[in-house]
Design an enzyme around this catalytic site. Structure first.
Site, PDB file in Angstrom:
ATOM      1  N   GLY A 168     -26.660 -10.873 -32.903  1.00  0.00           N
ATOM      2  CA  GLY A 168     -27.969 -11.501 -33.149  1.00  0.00           C
ATOM      3  C   GLY A 168     -28.219 -12.638 -32.158  1.00  0.00           C
ATOM      4  CG  HIS A 169     -25.844 -16.197 -32.312  1.00  0.00           C
ATOM      5  ND1 HIS A 169     -24.815 -15.846 -33.155  1.00  0.00           N
ATOM      6  CD2 HIS A 169     -26.461 -17.253 -32.887  1.00  0.00           C
ATOM      7  CE1 HIS A 169     -24.817 -16.647 -34.200  1.00  0.00           C
ATOM      8  NE2 HIS A 169     -25.806 -17.504 -34.074  1.00  0.00           N
ATOM      9  CG  ASN A 184     -18.784 -17.144 -36.381  1.00  0.00           C
ATOM     10  OD1 ASN A 184     -19.286 -16.541 -37.311  1.00  0.00           O
ATOM     11  ND2 ASN A 184     -17.598 -16.833 -35.911  1.00  0.00           N
ATOM     12  CG  LEU A 185     -22.111 -17.592 -30.039  1.00  0.00           C
ATOM     13  CD1 LEU A 185     -22.180 -17.673 -28.521  1.00  0.00           C
ATOM     14  CD2 LEU A 185     -23.359 -18.205 -30.673  1.00  0.00           C
TER      15      LEU A 185
END
Ligand code: PAF
Length: 293
Positions: free
Chosen positions: A46-47, A42-43
């Protein structure tokens, strides 16, 4: 490797430990470094900032997508945690990621989770998040340890939004002499200040607007402490403000950055941390700061 670009390169997708090991061996033999970004999918941006930080010349970037059942409590959201694999791979393709490892649960936990060997970082795992989510850091430390053993990265990148998790992992790596450098990246925020999190997707329209109050409260708290106001009073005030707006506050605290201990006279590198629930959504945030001499 590069940051987001128009060049789309679908990452190699592997699901088994053997496949990861074989590919990593080849890359290492060719002289490449391995940078690793563990995620639960669920990128969001932030990722992607972690992936950007991992991307260096002569470096292969490996991202794991694994919703780790060991770190979810019985009444938590393991079953409904958003699983968005295809969209995630689309995003990773624009970041030139070399490998996505998305194992099934039985690949990581071949026997029952209850009877599996685990890793636990004492003390630090018992406070704050650990107090409110018993077993959470045991699950995180265990899975990160396993993923490090599988991927054997030279460097692994974690977000500072999960600040306590970052410290737990740093301590595990230090205590167990693991040959991995831990790098961290500061919190990515939405334009209105809300810390990016997969769980923000659970917020309805009204609560999504309300959620920004946590960050505002923490910012105000830092400003007040830096201005010399009484921290205990200011923390009480911040809790009260959130309470009034319908949050259930798990904690708002001022701690030392290095170990999350209660600050003593003379400690300068501090951090405010908060966890609060809005309806069924639990949000965390933090702001590190340094007091002037
Ligand atoms: O921060 C997360 O997404 C998870 O806790 C991690 C580090 C991927 C372990 O499952």
């Amino acid at each position: 490797m590069s940051s987001a670009s128009d060049v789309v390169k679908t990452p190699l997708h592997v699901r088994t430990i053997d496949e990861v090991r074989q590919q990593i061996r080849e890359w290492k033999q060719a002289g490449d470094r391995i940078a690793f970004v563990p995620t639960m999918g669920n990128l969001h941006a932030g990722h992607l900032s972690l992936i950007e930080a991992a991307s260096k010349p002569d470096t292969r970037v490996v991202v794991s997508i694994f919703v780790n059942p060991m770190q979810f409590g019985e009444d938590e959201d393991f079953d409904k945690y958003p699983r968005t694999f295809d969209e995630d791979v689309d995003k990773l393709s624009k970041y030139g990621v070399d490998m996505v490892f998305s194992p099934v649960v039985s690949e990581i936990y071949p026997e029952s989770i209850e009877n599996a060997t685990f890793v636990e970082v004492p003390k630090l795992s018992e406070i704050l998040e650990g107090e409110h989510r018993p077993g959470f850091f045991k699950g995180v430390a265990t899975v990160v340890n396993k993923l490090f053993n599988i991927v054997q990265p030279d460097v692994a990148v974690f977000g500072e939004k999960d600040y306590q998790q970052l410290l737990v992992i740093r301590q595990m790596v230090r205590d167990l002499s693991m040959p991995v450098e831990i790098q961290s990246v500061s919190i990515q925020r939405e334009p209105d200040g809300l810390a990016m999190s997969s769980r923000n997707a659970y917020l309805d329209e009204e609560n999504r607007i309300l959620a920004t109050a946590i960050q505002r409260g923490l910012k105000h708290l830092v400003e007040a402490i830096v201005a010399g106001e009484n921290p205990t009073y200011e923390v009480g005030h911040a809790c009260h403000e959130l309470d009034e707006q319908g949050f259930v506050v798990d904690y708002i605290v001022v701690r030392r950055q290095q170990d999350l201990a209660v600050p003593e006279q003379g400690d300068k590198s501090l951090i405010v941390l908060a966890a609060a629930r809005l309806g069924s959504v639990r949000l965390i945030d933090n702001i590190p700061f340094v007091l002037a001499d």
